[in-house]
Design a protein around this motif. Structure first.
Motif, mmCIF file in Angstrom:
data_model
loop_
_atom_site.group_PDB
_atom_site.id
_atom_site.type_symbol
_atom_site.label_atom_id
_atom_site.label_comp_id
_atom_site.label_asym_id
_atom_site.label_seq_id
_atom_site.Cartn_x
_atom_site.Cartn_y
_atom_site.Cartn_z
ATOM 1 N N ASP A 139 0.858 -1.177 0.000
ATOM 2 C CA ASP A 139 0.000 0.000 0.000
ATOM 3 C C ASP A 139 0.898 1.233 0.000
ATOM 4 O O ASP A 139 2.025 1.192 0.497
ATOM 5 N N SER A 140 0.395 2.313 -0.550
ATOM 6 C CA SER A 140 1.130 3.570 -0.567
ATOM 7 C C SER A 140 0.105 4.694 -0.594
ATOM 8 O O SER A 140 -0.882 4.619 -1.322
ATOM 9 N N ARG A 141 0.332 5.718 0.218
ATOM 10 C CA ARG A 141 -0.600 6.844 0.309
ATOM 11 C C ARG A 141 0.168 8.154 0.221
ATOM 12 O O ARG A 141 1.289 8.255 0.717
ATOM 13 N N ILE A 142 -0.466 9.155 -0.374
ATOM 14 C CA ILE A 142 0.122 10.490 -0.476
ATOM 15 C C ILE A 142 -0.680 11.437 0.414
ATOM 16 O O ILE A 142 -1.915 11.469 0.352
ATOM 17 N N TYR A 143 0.040 12.206 1.235
ATOM 18 C CA TYR A 143 -0.566 13.215 2.105
ATOM 19 C C TYR A 143 0.211 14.507 1.887
ATOM 20 O O TYR A 143 1.293 14.669 2.450
ATOM 21 N N GLY A 144 -0.296 15.380 1.040
ATOM 22 C CA GLY A 144 0.424 16.618 0.722
ATOM 23 C C GLY A 144 1.736 16.296 0.041
ATOM 24 O O GLY A 144 1.770 15.637 -0.989
ATOM 25 N N LYS A 145 2.862 16.716 0.644
ATOM 26 C CA LYS A 145 4.169 16.415 0.054
ATOM 27 C C LYS A 145 4.806 15.163 0.642
ATOM 28 O O LYS A 145 5.957 14.856 0.399
ATOM 29 N N THR A 146 4.037 14.405 1.391
ATOM 30 C CA THR A 146 4.538 13.205 2.054
ATOM 31 C C THR A 146 3.960 11.944 1.426
ATOM 32 O O THR A 146 2.789 11.903 1.067
ATOM 33 N N LYS A 147 4.791 10.925 1.330
ATOM 34 C CA LYS A 147 4.337 9.606 0.883
ATOM 35 C C LYS A 147 4.562 8.613 2.023
ATOM 36 O O LYS A 147 5.614 8.616 2.652
ATOM 37 N N ILE A 148 3.569 7.799 2.289
ATOM 38 C CA ILE A 148 3.692 6.730 3.280
ATOM 39 C C ILE A 148 3.591 5.417 2.512
ATOM 40 O O ILE A 148 2.582 5.154 1.857
ATOM 41 N N SER A 149 4.634 4.609 2.605
ATOM 42 C CA SER A 149 4.676 3.313 1.924
ATOM 43 C C SER A 149 4.628 2.207 2.967
ATOM 44 O O SER A 149 5.307 2.277 3.989
ATOM 45 N N PHE A 150 3.832 1.183 2.690
ATOM 46 C CA PHE A 150 3.678 0.041 3.584
ATOM 47 C C PHE A 150 4.275 -1.180 2.891
ATOM 48 O O PHE A 150 3.865 -1.516 1.777
ATOM 49 N N LEU A 151 5.211 -1.838 3.548
ATOM 50 C CA LEU A 151 5.893 -2.978 2.968
ATOM 51 C C LEU A 151 5.735 -4.207 3.856
ATOM 52 O O LEU A 151 5.535 -4.091 5.075
ATOM 53 N N SER A 152 5.880 -5.366 3.223
ATOM 54 C CA SER A 152 5.892 -6.636 3.954
ATOM 55 C C SER A 152 6.686 -7.631 3.128
ATOM 56 O O SER A 152 7.072 -7.352 1.981
#
Length: 191
Positions: free
Chosen positions: A172-185
């Protein structure tokens, strides 16, 4: 100041040195924990009870402390800067009623094999000018710290790209403004 947003220490205020630290906002923390809890529930994975959390480039410690407030047994905070460590220690003392935390100033000298609990999540949020992702992911894989029940969360600048090691996948990966949050497993995980 920012607040813990869930768990038994909800609404507790955390100190932040705004000139030095870029804390993960409550909006992003809520999203991170909602995704983790949803994936864990769907896959029958326990992410809090008898588990630990690693918070790298911890700053205020907001993500690791959020995990403790929500029930994780122990959090490890990795932070180098002395001024930030002093603030982080104060924040830990507000949240951690059982001294269920450890602050480590040097990741390369830490004996990860001494961790007594399975790791439920590793949160990596370096300053945007650093990009240690490949090095850290490889290190954690080499030490067998990432299991089928471990989530890795990377907070980076939106435009940052990094190489995902062969054994891992971004689920999964989400964008919040200038930030990216990536979820790995691990690739072998079912989510």
């Amino acid at each position: 100041m920012i607040n813990i947003i869930g768990g038994f220490k909800k609404r507790t205020k955390l100190d932040v040195i705004n000139k030095i630290v870029r804390p993960t906002s409550s909006y992003k923390r809520e999203a991170i924990f909602a995704i983790l809890e949803s994936k864990a529930k769907k896959n029958d994975i326990e992410i809090y009870k008898k588990k630990c959390f690693l918070d790298l480039y911890a700053g205020s410690g907001s993500v690791g402390l959020e995990a403790i407030s929500r029930g994780v047994e122990f959090s490890f905070f990795f932070e180098k800067k002395r001024e930030i460590i002093n603030m982080l220690k104060k924040n830990c003392e507000k949240i951690c009623i059982n001294k269920n935390y450890k602050i480590i100033s040097e990741i390369d000298n830490f004996a990860f094999e001494k961790i007594n609990y399975p790791i439920s999540a590793i949160f990596i949020d370096p300053p945007y000018n650093l990009q240690p992702f490949e090095y850290l992911l490889k290190k954690f894989l080499d030490l067998n710290l990432i299991t089928k029940e471990t989530f890795v969360i990377i907070e980076s600048e939106k435009k940052t790209k990094f190489i995902v090691p062969e054994k891992l996948k971004i689920f999964d990966s989400r964008i919040y403004g200038k930030t990216k949050i990536s979820f790995l497993s691990l690739k072998e995980s079912n989510y």
